[in-house]
Scaffold this motif. Sequence first.
Motif, PDB file in Angstrom:
ATOM      1  N   VAL A 133      -7.522  18.188   3.469  1.00  0.00           N
ATOM      2  CA  VAL A 133      -8.792  17.492   3.290  1.00  0.00           C
ATOM      3  C   VAL A 133      -9.286  16.943   4.637  1.00  0.00           C
ATOM      4  N   TYR A 134      -8.354  16.726   5.565  1.00  0.00           N
ATOM      5  CA  TYR A 134      -8.690  16.142   6.868  1.00  0.00           C
ATOM      6  C   TYR A 134      -8.695  17.176   7.993  1.00  0.00           C
ATOM      7  N   HIS A 135      -8.494  18.439   7.650  1.00  0.00           N
ATOM      8  CA  HIS A 135      -8.500  19.474   8.676  1.00  0.00           C
ATOM      9  C   HIS A 135      -9.922  19.657   9.192  1.00  0.00           C
ATOM     10  N   PRO A 136     -10.118  19.684  10.509  1.00  0.00           N
ATOM     11  CA  PRO A 136     -11.491  19.811  11.034  1.00  0.00           C
ATOM     12  C   PRO A 136     -12.211  21.075  10.578  1.00  0.00           C
ATOM     13  N   ALA A 137     -11.458  22.159  10.329  1.00  0.00           N
ATOM     14  CA  ALA A 137     -12.096  23.390   9.849  1.00  0.00           C
ATOM     15  C   ALA A 137     -12.622  23.204   8.435  1.00  0.00           C
ATOM     16  N   VAL A 138     -11.837  22.553   7.576  1.00  0.00           N
ATOM     17  CA  VAL A 138     -12.265  22.287   6.205  1.00  0.00           C
ATOM     18  C   VAL A 138     -13.437  21.318   6.203  1.00  0.00           C
ATOM     19  N   ARG A 139     -13.395  20.337   7.089  1.00  0.00           N
ATOM     20  CA  ARG A 139     -14.493  19.383   7.196  1.00  0.00           C
ATOM     21  C   ARG A 139     -15.789  20.086   7.623  1.00  0.00           C
ATOM     22  N   LYS A 140     -15.675  21.079   8.491  1.00  0.00           N
ATOM     23  CA  LYS A 140     -16.860  21.822   8.920  1.00  0.00           C
ATOM     24  C   LYS A 140     -17.445  22.613   7.758  1.00  0.00           C
ATOM     25  N   ILE A 141     -16.584  23.259   6.991  1.00  0.00           N
ATOM     26  CA  ILE A 141     -17.062  24.010   5.824  1.00  0.00           C
ATOM     27  C   ILE A 141     -17.719  23.071   4.819  1.00  0.00           C
ATOM     28  N   LYS A 142     -17.128  21.901   4.636  1.00  0.00           N
ATOM     29  CA  LYS A 142     -17.704  20.899   3.727  1.00  0.00           C
ATOM     30  C   LYS A 142     -19.114  20.511   4.175  1.00  0.00           C
ATOM     31  N   ALA A 169      -5.802  12.367  11.448  1.00  0.00           N
ATOM     32  CA  ALA A 169      -7.011  11.894  10.768  1.00  0.00           C
ATOM     33  C   ALA A 169      -6.667  11.291   9.410  1.00  0.00           C
ATOM     34  N   MET A 170      -5.682  11.889   8.727  1.00  0.00           N
ATOM     35  CA  MET A 170      -5.256  11.360   7.434  1.00  0.00           C
ATOM     36  C   MET A 170      -4.650   9.981   7.599  1.00  0.00           C
ATOM     37  N   VAL A 171      -3.789   9.819   8.606  1.00  0.00           N
ATOM     38  CA  VAL A 171      -3.161   8.529   8.882  1.00  0.00           C
ATOM     39  C   VAL A 171      -4.218   7.464   9.177  1.00  0.00           C
ATOM     40  N   ALA A 172      -5.210   7.829   9.974  1.00  0.00           N
ATOM     41  CA  ALA A 172      -6.273   6.880  10.319  1.00  0.00           C
ATOM     42  C   ALA A 172      -7.052   6.451   9.076  1.00  0.00           C
ATOM     43  N   ASP A 173      -7.298   7.376   8.156  1.00  0.00           N
ATOM     44  CA  ASP A 173      -8.030   7.055   6.928  1.00  0.00           C
ATOM     45  C   ASP A 173      -7.227   6.086   6.062  1.00  0.00           C
ATOM     46  N   PHE A 174      -5.913   6.300   6.001  1.00  0.00           N
ATOM     47  CA  PHE A 174      -5.056   5.417   5.213  1.00  0.00           C
ATOM     48  C   PHE A 174      -5.040   4.006   5.791  1.00  0.00           C
ATOM     49  N   VAL A 175      -4.891   3.906   7.101  1.00  0.00           N
ATOM     50  CA  VAL A 175      -4.841   2.588   7.742  1.00  0.00           C
ATOM     51  C   VAL A 175      -6.168   1.857   7.566  1.00  0.00           C
ATOM     52  N   ALA A 204      -6.364   0.565   4.002  1.00  0.00           N
ATOM     53  CA  ALA A 204      -5.449  -0.554   3.798  1.00  0.00           C
ATOM     54  C   ALA A 204      -5.933  -1.823   4.496  1.00  0.00           C
ATOM     55  N   ASP A 205      -6.706  -1.648   5.577  1.00  0.00           N
ATOM     56  CA  ASP A 205      -7.248  -2.804   6.307  1.00  0.00           C
ATOM     57  C   ASP A 205      -8.594  -3.255   5.753  1.00  0.00           C
ATOM     58  N   GLY A 206      -8.944  -2.770   4.560  1.00  0.00           N
ATOM     59  CA  GLY A 206     -10.163  -3.231   3.901  1.00  0.00           C
ATOM     60  C   GLY A 206     -11.361  -2.331   4.094  1.00  0.00           C
ATOM     61  N   GLY A 207     -11.154  -1.145   4.657  1.00  0.00           N
ATOM     62  CA  GLY A 207     -12.255  -0.215   4.877  1.00  0.00           C
ATOM     63  C   GLY A 207     -12.593   0.586   3.632  1.00  0.00           C
ATOM     64  N   PRO A 208     -13.390   1.639   3.793  1.00  0.00           N
ATOM     65  CA  PRO A 208     -13.779   2.483   2.649  1.00  0.00           C
ATOM     66  C   PRO A 208     -12.575   3.134   1.984  1.00  0.00           C
ATOM     67  N   HIS A 218       0.870  -1.174   0.000  1.00  0.00           N
ATOM     68  CA  HIS A 218       0.000   0.000   0.000  1.00  0.00           C
ATOM     69  C   HIS A 218       0.904   1.220   0.000  1.00  0.00           C
ATOM     70  N   VAL A 219       0.453   2.314  -0.623  1.00  0.00           N
ATOM     71  CA  VAL A 219       1.324   3.479  -0.780  1.00  0.00           C
ATOM     72  C   VAL A 219       0.595   4.763  -0.389  1.00  0.00           C
ATOM     73  N   LEU A 220       1.241   5.526   0.496  1.00  0.00           N
ATOM     74  CA  LEU A 220       0.830   6.884   0.832  1.00  0.00           C
ATOM     75  C   LEU A 220       1.911   7.814   0.281  1.00  0.00           C
ATOM     76  N   VAL A 221       1.504   8.826  -0.492  1.00  0.00           N
ATOM     77  CA  VAL A 221       2.461   9.715  -1.142  1.00  0.00           C
ATOM     78  C   VAL A 221       2.234  11.144  -0.671  1.00  0.00           C
ATOM     79  N   GLU A 222       3.317  11.810  -0.303  1.00  0.00           N
ATOM     80  CA  GLU A 222       3.219  13.229   0.018  1.00  0.00           C
ATOM     81  C   GLU A 222       2.755  13.982  -1.230  1.00  0.00           C
ATOM     82  N   LYS A 223       2.048  15.088  -1.037  1.00  0.00           N
ATOM     83  CA  LYS A 223       1.534  15.863  -2.177  1.00  0.00           C
ATOM     84  C   LYS A 223       2.678  16.521  -2.941  1.00  0.00           C
TER      85      LYS A 223
END
Length: 335
Positions: free
Chosen positions: A124-133, A289-295, A298-302, A89-94
């Motif tokens: 994308v995982y910043h709580p302020a951006v998530r609130k605006i979304k 939050a980004m790390v948690a989404d990646f894991v 990789a563990d078969g989640g969304p 599995h690969v996580l890449v810096e922007k």
Amino acid sequence: MKGICIVGYGYWGPKLARNFLQSGAVAAVSVCDANAAHLARARKDFPGLKTFGSFDEVLRDSEVEAVALATPVSTHHPLALRALQAGRHVLVEKPLATARREADELVLAAERAGRVLMVDHTFVYHPAVRKIKALVDAGDLGRLRYIDSTRINLGLFQHDVNVLWDLAVHDLSIVGFLTAEKPQAVSAMAAAHTAGAPENIGILWLRYASGLIVHVNCSWVSPVKIRHMLIGGDKRMALYNDLDPNEPVKIYDSGYEARTDEERNLLLFDYRAGDVYSPKIPAQEALGAMVADFVRAADGGPAPASGGRFGAGIVSVLEAAQESIRQRGREISVP
């Protein structure tokens, strides 16, 4: 996840290592860097941490299930491709890559290997951006009309990408997260004030079929640091100030309505300036939050919010912007 290796222990690598270790969701975290001094620093920061001196060693270790690339942008494509082909599995810096062709190749390689490809678009995982979304999705701002962003500071100069690829990529990821609409065209201008160096000041405009326009102003040579984004809807408007730790988001119940004066054959405007309020933003580190989404993925989640296709779309905009710069600001269609 059995293990993840952070490849590159310069500026961003230590932050990734800390967040993966704190997540508690990875059995083993290791670091790879060709620089012996960087590895010594990693072992000092995190005693007992396993280290590698080469990427080949990483791919030979069966305990390393995933890699997180915190390396120069020019290395993202070749390293990520090797890792995906090796079943990691690969996580890449922007940003994901330096060209859409390379980004598409990585997306295809991930699909073929059945592995997660994700880009570290942290905002994308910043709580302020998530609130605006959430406000946008609920219709609280109404139909989006414009987004105006300023991201300027003194440094850090990059050597392999210009200021748009380094800074505007953040704003593009936020815009791409807030609206599912894809831009039709981009125009951009930039300037390099040091011979042989990438452009240090850049401005880009995005045009959308709905009428939405996006303006981004970026600079490495500003005496002040500003991180402002205005999101204008036809009902309300929002201000996101990333440098305000207490009230990063403010909602303005302001706007205007147009009406026609039939007698004078004039278009008149009525302005509304209502209340301003600051919604509560949870105290959460976006990188965690980004790390948690990646894991999870990789563990078969969304699929992750900033997956490979999301990252490839941003590369498309940046590539078109680069072509526009080459053609002195001409509008370029975004594929």
